[in-house]
Design a protein around this motif. Structure first.
Motif, mmCIF file in Angstrom:
data_model
loop_
_atom_site.group_PDB
_atom_site.id
_atom_site.type_symbol
_atom_site.label_atom_id
_atom_site.label_comp_id
_atom_site.label_asym_id
_atom_site.label_seq_id
_atom_site.Cartn_x
_atom_site.Cartn_y
_atom_site.Cartn_z
ATOM 1 N N GLY A 180 49.928 20.893 22.886
ATOM 2 C CA GLY A 180 49.295 19.909 23.786
ATOM 3 C C GLY A 180 50.466 19.158 24.351
ATOM 4 N N PHE A 181 51.648 19.553 24.186
ATOM 5 C CA PHE A 181 52.833 18.666 24.873
ATOM 6 C C PHE A 181 53.917 19.798 25.281
ATOM 7 C CE2 PHE A 181 55.683 18.679 21.392
ATOM 8 C CZ PHE A 181 54.889 18.457 20.173
ATOM 9 N N PRO A 182 54.757 19.638 25.861
ATOM 10 C CA PRO A 182 55.072 18.436 26.595
ATOM 11 C C PRO A 182 54.404 18.344 27.985
ATOM 12 C CG PRO A 182 56.911 19.816 27.142
ATOM 13 C CD PRO A 182 55.889 20.716 26.060
ATOM 14 N N GLN A 183 53.973 16.946 28.362
ATOM 15 C CA GLN A 183 53.153 17.110 29.595
ATOM 16 C C GLN A 183 54.050 16.686 30.833
ATOM 17 O OE1 GLN A 183 50.493 15.143 31.589
ATOM 18 N NE2 GLN A 183 49.939 13.735 30.115
ATOM 19 N N ALA A 184 53.530 17.150 31.899
ATOM 20 C CA ALA A 184 54.366 16.758 33.154
ATOM 21 C C ALA A 184 55.827 17.205 33.145
ATOM 22 C CB ALA A 184 54.110 15.352 33.528
ATOM 23 N N GLN A 185 56.293 18.215 32.398
ATOM 24 C CA GLN A 185 57.585 18.703 32.503
ATOM 25 C C GLN A 185 57.570 19.935 32.340
ATOM 26 O OE1 GLN A 185 60.101 16.905 29.571
ATOM 27 N NE2 GLN A 185 58.357 15.624 28.851
ATOM 28 N N THR A 186 58.891 20.683 32.886
ATOM 29 C CA THR A 186 59.079 21.870 32.607
ATOM 30 C C THR A 186 60.038 22.387 31.657
ATOM 31 O OG1 THR A 186 60.379 21.828 34.790
ATOM 32 C CG2 THR A 186 58.204 22.818 34.955
ATOM 33 N N ALA A 187 60.572 21.188 31.087
ATOM 34 C CA ALA A 187 61.641 21.272 29.953
ATOM 35 C C ALA A 187 61.127 21.737 28.851
ATOM 36 C CB ALA A 187 62.523 19.772 30.106
ATOM 37 N N HIS A 188 60.610 23.074 28.740
ATOM 38 C CA HIS A 188 60.270 23.556 27.109
ATOM 39 C C HIS A 188 60.314 25.089 27.228
ATOM 40 C CE1 HIS A 188 55.992 24.116 28.791
ATOM 41 N NE2 HIS A 188 56.591 23.464 29.731
ATOM 42 N N SER A 481 68.388 22.380 27.835
ATOM 43 C CA SER A 481 68.750 21.880 26.413
ATOM 44 C C SER A 481 67.678 21.540 25.666
ATOM 45 C CB SER A 481 69.578 20.428 26.680
ATOM 46 O OG SER A 481 68.897 19.666 27.179
ATOM 47 N N LYS A 482 66.283 21.560 26.366
ATOM 48 C CA LYS A 482 65.233 21.341 25.683
ATOM 49 C C LYS A 482 64.515 22.624 25.145
ATOM 50 C CE LYS A 482 65.005 16.720 26.633
ATOM 51 N NZ LYS A 482 64.945 15.665 25.606
ATOM 52 N N VAL A 483 64.901 23.756 25.497
ATOM 53 C CA VAL A 483 64.485 25.018 25.150
ATOM 54 C C VAL A 483 64.921 25.323 23.708
ATOM 55 C CG1 VAL A 483 64.559 27.411 25.823
ATOM 56 C CG2 VAL A 483 64.162 25.770 27.526
ATOM 57 N N GLU A 484 64.023 25.729 22.670
ATOM 58 C CA GLU A 484 64.792 25.983 21.585
ATOM 59 C C GLU A 484 65.170 27.109 21.304
ATOM 60 O OE1 GLU A 484 61.110 24.934 19.194
ATOM 61 O OE2 GLU A 484 60.873 22.876 20.068
ATOM 62 N N ARG A 485 64.670 28.087 21.969
ATOM 63 C CA ARG A 485 65.101 29.569 21.670
ATOM 64 C C ARG A 485 66.348 29.965 22.523
ATOM 65 N NH1 ARG A 485 60.053 32.970 22.627
ATOM 66 N NH2 ARG A 485 61.364 34.810 22.791
ATOM 67 N N GLU A 486 67.748 30.401 21.647
ATOM 68 C CA GLU A 486 68.676 30.345 22.716
ATOM 69 C C GLU A 486 68.589 31.729 23.521
ATOM 70 O OE1 GLU A 486 72.327 30.105 20.118
ATOM 71 O OE2 GLU A 486 73.533 31.028 21.723
ATOM 72 N N GLU A 487 67.831 32.750 23.078
ATOM 73 C CA GLU A 487 67.706 33.893 24.011
ATOM 74 C C GLU A 487 67.210 33.487 25.370
ATOM 75 O OE1 GLU A 487 66.061 33.706 21.266
ATOM 76 O OE2 GLU A 487 64.195 34.753 21.319
ATOM 77 N N ILE A 488 66.251 32.601 25.250
ATOM 78 C CA ILE A 488 65.782 32.182 26.658
ATOM 79 C C ILE A 488 66.860 31.769 27.506
ATOM 80 C CG2 ILE A 488 64.179 30.857 27.624
ATOM 81 C CD1 ILE A 488 62.266 31.221 25.160
ATOM 82 N N ARG A 489 67.598 30.544 27.033
ATOM 83 C CA ARG A 489 68.796 29.919 27.722
ATOM 84 C C ARG A 489 69.612 30.982 28.235
ATOM 85 N NH1 ARG A 489 70.639 26.658 22.980
ATOM 86 N NH2 ARG A 489 68.654 25.947 21.873
ATOM 87 N N GLU A 490 70.056 31.747 27.426
ATOM 88 C CA GLU A 490 71.002 33.081 27.778
ATOM 89 C C GLU A 490 70.373 33.896 28.916
ATOM 90 O OE1 GLU A 490 72.138 35.561 24.497
ATOM 91 O OE2 GLU A 490 73.237 33.879 23.618
ATOM 92 N N ARG A 491 69.214 34.056 29.027
ATOM 93 C CA ARG A 491 68.428 34.894 30.109
ATOM 94 C C ARG A 491 68.444 33.972 31.235
ATOM 95 N NH1 ARG A 491 64.134 36.836 26.675
ATOM 96 N NH2 ARG A 491 62.834 35.234 27.656
ATOM 97 N N VAL A 492 68.268 32.757 31.395
ATOM 98 C CA VAL A 492 68.489 32.159 32.575
ATOM 99 C C VAL A 492 69.739 32.153 33.119
ATOM 100 C CG1 VAL A 492 68.199 29.897 33.547
ATOM 101 C CG2 VAL A 492 66.445 30.406 31.739
ATOM 102 N N VAL A 493 70.869 31.754 32.191
ATOM 103 C CA VAL A 493 72.231 31.975 32.580
ATOM 104 C C VAL A 493 72.459 33.438 33.063
ATOM 105 C CG1 VAL A 493 74.590 31.834 31.835
ATOM 106 C CG2 VAL A 493 73.012 30.338 31.135
ATOM 107 N N SER A 494 71.750 34.434 32.751
ATOM 108 C CA SER A 494 72.190 35.802 33.104
ATOM 109 C C SER A 494 71.619 35.793 34.594
ATOM 110 C CB SER A 494 71.550 36.667 32.166
ATOM 111 O OG SER A 494 69.958 37.079 32.335
#
Ligand code: HEM
Length: 697
Positions: A180-188, A481-494
């Motif tokens: 049920g969180f985080p609310q009102a933000q896309t940093a997750h 930086s609020k995303v816990e899974r590293e592969e997601i961060r990498e995929r965005v950078v790709s």
């Protein structure tokens, strides 16, 4: 007077025997009644078996009151739940008969009433006004030929190309379902997981990571219809059209650290701003602009005009300004108007038509469907804010809460009741869909013309000033930086590697990725030759003056009276507001002993609430405030947020305590007299002293 009640010294005010206050009608006050109109004698006590006994079920007055209260809430909007509305008018600058037969565009100078609702998208109804988010910009025009709703956003592109993905997008963006969180933000994780697997979102991601997603106010943002629509003229000829709203106040956003703090200091920052501006008579205005083009342009354009993830740069098709929108009236009742208003993309009028954009087609179903649930009856068109202001005659009837029911015997047609038979079709004025040819096999396929996901994302990025580019990088780093899974961060950078190398590398560094991932597989290679478009930058399209902005003056007892009046004078002549922030809400006594009232107490009025600040203390006042954290933050935040800071010599001790005395730059203006006060206001017209940010590590 009842037994056990005693009179107070105020007329009509009685104290009950339990000490409760009864305010009773004396002369002119209306009598309180139940919903049935029955006068109420006592609204403080339920009916009991003795003063200490149980409440009786018989008490129809209490039961009615609580029953109604229990049912006050209706479902909030599934998206855009938090919003704020206002009334106004649209004024047509010139007749557009050659382009459209829409009645609203026929007569120069005509004013059409409108209702506008601005909103955030992801947050719940009670969330704050300044998350990083798209803002809704929905306009209902009450035209003489029915309601036209232009349900737009402050960003001209969208995350997805096909409405079938909307539930997934919104699920991913809103709070995660288990916690049920985080609310009102896309940093997750969920949001960025979805985005990293949806490359068509990349152009929109550049926009939402830019300062467009943290506007200073609804008044200072653009609006866009997003989709390509059709205009149809009296001869049945159609042209494509994209709609733009350009704020006459100029564009302005806040910076991210400021947004975070505003959400705490005043979660209602945007709605308060709109309310204040309108109630003070500083009516915000936007101009309606059109990009008009035909099939030939659509065919030769590099991108598909039916793809809502793309813009048509203004350099390719200039925006033609055709009218203005003025908001000049706040709502009488928030629930009745702002909450109950129902915008719907299917509400179009003769002369305007849909295109085959698959996002628009899905929206046309979704809004009506959701509103039936939200407002509880197909009769929500009877609610005044939704009802057309032109005559309506039809045979639709009954249903929950039907307020306007047709008279007479005929409730169908064709009928043979002659004059009493009710309304008839009108093939001359009636809505006629544009007769576009449609053919092709039934298929769930996406056109190859939708496949370029990166070129316009790159074009947006290279159109920004270096400061704006930096903000995009910072925003990506914050969110990821609020995303816990590293592969997601990498995929965005790709994906970023397909947009801009430097941006991708900076974000990767900021996230501490050990090595750069490979660029994402692109359905189409990025076109690197698209030219920069100045219209895409906020800074390049900022205000020309400081009108409608707010200056916070931090004052203490003994502050120079003449400087205060100078600042007040120049601000007034610029159309800007000043608000005094003082150690006590009771205000201060200036150097001439005159009482100056305060708008905020220092710890309730941080500098994030102002567009520029003036530090106007006495020597002693500065020394006192130098040990008070909220006062130090007032100054250091204004500096960190690149605001123009006016100050007096006597305030130096506070500047020192805030750590900026050594760093005073051209954005800090010493105010000593009329000339320097004028100079301060002139500098404020640039809104921010961005040069300063270059020195921040
Ligand atoms: C170009 C893309 C889109 C834009 C510009 C947009 C804009 C908006 C705006 C401004 C509102 C708030 C209206 C208000 O203030 O009451 C809204 C609400 C809503 N939108 Fe969209 N939207 C888009 C895409 C979609 C899609 C693709 C769907 C569904 C397939 C959708 C479904 C909804 C729903 C269900 C609501 C709530 C409506 C209500 O409860 O009254 N939107 N949208």
């Amino acid at each position: 007077m009842d037994k056990g009640m005693s009179k107070s010294s105020k007329k009509g005010v009685i104290l009950g025997q339990g000490g409760e206050l009864h305010q009773q009608t004396v002369n002119t006050e209306e009598t309180l009644t139940t919903q049935q109109g029955v006068p109420v004698a006592d609204d403080q006590n339920s009916l009991r078996a003795g003063p200490r006994g149980p409440t009786l079920l018989e008490d129809q007055v209490m039961r009615e009151k609580i029953f109604h209260f229990d049912h006050e809430r209706i479902p909030e909007r599934v998206v855009h739940a938090r919003g704020y509305g206002a009334h106004g008018y649209f004024e047509t600058y010139e007749s557009l008969t050659d382009l459209t037969c829409a009645d609203i565009f026929q007569r120069k100078g005509e004013r059409t009433p409108v209702f506008v609702r601005f909103s955030t998208v992801a947050g719940n109804k009670g969330s704050a006004d300044l998350p990083r988010d798209v803002r809704g910009f929905a306009v209902k025009f009450y035209t003489k030929e029915g309601n036209w709703d232009l349900v737009g956003n402050n960003i001209p592109v969208f995350f997805i190309q096909d409405a079938i993905k909307f539930p997934d997008l919104v699920h991913a963006a809103k709070q995660e379902p288990d916690r049920g969180f985080p609310q009102a933000q896309t940093a997750h994780d969920n949001f960025w997981d979805f985005i990293s697997l949806t490359p068509e979102s990349m152009n929109m991601i550049m926009w939402t990571m830019s300062d467009r997603a943290i506007p200073r106010s609804f008044r200072f943002m653009e609006g866009f219809g997003v989709h390509t629509f059709r205009f149809v003229n009296g001869g049945g000829k159609s042209t494509f059209v994209k709609f733009h709203w350009k704020p006459k106040q100029g564009l302005q956003s806040v910076v991210w650290n400021e947004a975070l703090k505003i959400n705490g200091a005043d979660p209602d920052f945007h709605r308060r701003d709109l309310w204040d501006a309108i109630t003070m008579g500083d009516y915000p205005e936007w101009e309606l602009g059109l990009q008009v083009f035909d099939e030939i342009f659509a065919e030769k354009f590099d991108f598909d005009v039916l793809d809502a993830t793309k813009i048509i740069p203004e350099e390719e098709i200039p925006v033609k300004v055709v009218g203005r929108l003025v908001l000049d009236r706040v709502v009488d009742n928030f629930f009745a108007e702002t909450e109950q208003v129902a915008f719907c993309t299917q509400n179009i009028v003769p002369g305007i038509d849909h295109s085959d954009d698959p996002l628009l087609q899905g929206r046309n179903f979704s809004y009506l469907d959701t509103q039936l649930k939200r407002l509880g009856s197909p009769n929500f068109t009877h609610i005044p804010v939704n009802a057309p202001k032109c005559p309506m005659h039809h045979f639709q009837q009954d249903g929950h809460m039907a307020m306007h029911n047709p008279k007479g015997r005929a409730n169908y047609e064709p009928n043979s009741w002659g004059k009493e038979g009710g309304p008839r079709e009108n093939p001359v004025k009636g809505f006629i869909s544009y007769g576009a040819s449609v053919n092709g096999p039934k298929t769930r396929a996406r056109s190859e013309t939708f496949a370029d996901h990166y070129s316009q994302a790159r074009q947006f990025y290279i159109s920004q000033t270096p400061i704006e580019q930096k903000h995009i990088g910072d925003a990506l780093m914050f969110e990821l930086s609020k995303v816990e899974r590293e592969e997601i961060r990498e995929r965005v950078v790709s994906h970023l590697l397909n947009i801009d190398d430097e941006l991708a590398k900076r974000v990767a560094r900021g996230l501490g990725l050990d090595k750069l991932p490979k660029p994402a597989d692109a359905a189409k290679p990025t076109q690197k030759n698209l030219p920069a478009s100045d219209k895409l930058s906020i800074i390049k399209n900022g205000p020309k003056n400081f009108k409608g902005r707010k200056i916070g003056i931090l004052m203490t007892d003994g502050a120079a009276a003449d400087i205060f009046s100078e600042v007040e004078k120049v601000a007034k002549s610029e159309g800007a507001l000043v608000e005094v922030v003082a150690p006590q809400i009771g205000g201060v006594k200036n150097s001439k002993g005159k009482k100056i009232s305060a708008g905020q107490k220092i710890d309730g009025g941080p500098s994030v609430l102002y567009d520029a600040v003036v530090i106007l203390t006495s020597k002693e006042g500065a020394a006192n405030l130098a040990g008070f954290p909220p006062a130090k933050d007032f100054v250091s935040d204004a500096f960190a947020h690149c605001k123009f800071i006016g100050f007096v010599e006597d305030a130096k001790m506070l500047l020192e305590a805030a750590g900026i005395a050594e760093k005073v730059d051209e954005g800090c203006v010493l105010i000593e007299d009329t000339k320097s006060a004028n100079n301060f206001i002139k500098r404020c017209r640039e809104v921010r002293f961005w040069e300063r940010e270059k020195n921040f590590s």
